[in-house]
Scaffold this active site. Structure first.
Site, PDB file in Angstrom:
ATOM      1  N   ALA A  48      -5.323  -0.517   2.644  1.00  0.00           N
ATOM      2  CA  ALA A  48      -6.571  -1.248   2.919  1.00  0.00           C
ATOM      3  C   ALA A  48      -6.757  -2.395   1.928  1.00  0.00           C
ATOM      4  CB  ALA A  48      -7.765  -0.301   2.868  1.00  0.00           C
ATOM      5  N   CYS A  49      -6.323  -2.202   0.700  1.00  0.00           N
ATOM      6  CA  CYS A  49      -6.467  -3.244  -0.327  1.00  0.00           C
ATOM      7  C   CYS A  49      -5.600  -4.454   0.020  1.00  0.00           C
ATOM      8  CB  CYS A  49      -6.073  -2.701  -1.700  1.00  0.00           C
ATOM      9  SG  CYS A  49      -7.025  -1.260  -2.211  1.00  0.00           S
TER      10      CYS A  49
END
Length: 161
Positions: A48-49
């Site tokens: 997600a980062c």
């Protein structure tokens, strides 16, 4: 207690990657002047980062500047070498100031630390975004689920500016 609107950002030493190697920077100096959008991530190169959170701020950095943001900064509980490699891999350039919080001291001082040891990650930062003016938090959005990028994404920040 977690960092909230009206709070002053904690002052701890962070590291920023440079062409000459990691350089120390105090968080109060990096985040204490003008309007800063600060976002924290659990870890560089995590899905997600890397796929959503960081790229959103990189792609829309000009929009943030047009809304009066002086600095966009990212902190992660990784070392400066990892953040430097991540910035290079994601074509960050000078759009985002990368701040390594290797020992999660900033995250802990801000009350935004989380225990990622179940996943072999140790102490990490919660995923969040904040608008900081002259060192004081104006708004902060913290994700309940570390893999979500809803309240801490660039779209949420743009709505708050």
């Amino acid at each position: 207690m977690a960092l909230a609107a009206g709070d002053t950002v904690p002052d701890v030493q962070l590291m920023t990657p440079t062409a000459d190697g990691p350089k120390p920077v105090q968080s109060a100096t990096a985040l204490g002047s003008g309007t800063v959008v600060l976002f924290g991530v659990p870890g560089a190169f995590t899905p997600a980062c890397s796929d959503t959170h960081l790229p959103g701020f990189v792609l829309r950095a000009d929009e943030l500047k047009q809304k009066g943001v002086d600095t966009v900064a990212c902190t992660a509980a990784n070392d400066a070498f990892v953040l430097g490699a991540w910035a290079e891999a994601r074509n960050v350039g000078d759009s985002v100031l990368m701040l390594a919080d290797g020992n999660a001291e900033f995250a802990t001082a801000a009350g935004l630390d989380m225990d990622g040891s179940k996943f072999g990650l140790g102490t990490r930062s919660k995923r969040y975004a904040a608008i900081v003016k002259d060192g004081v938090v104006q708004w902060i959005g913290v994700e309940d689920v570390p893999s979500s990028v809803d309240v801490s994404g660039v779209e949420s920040v743009l709505k708050q500016l």
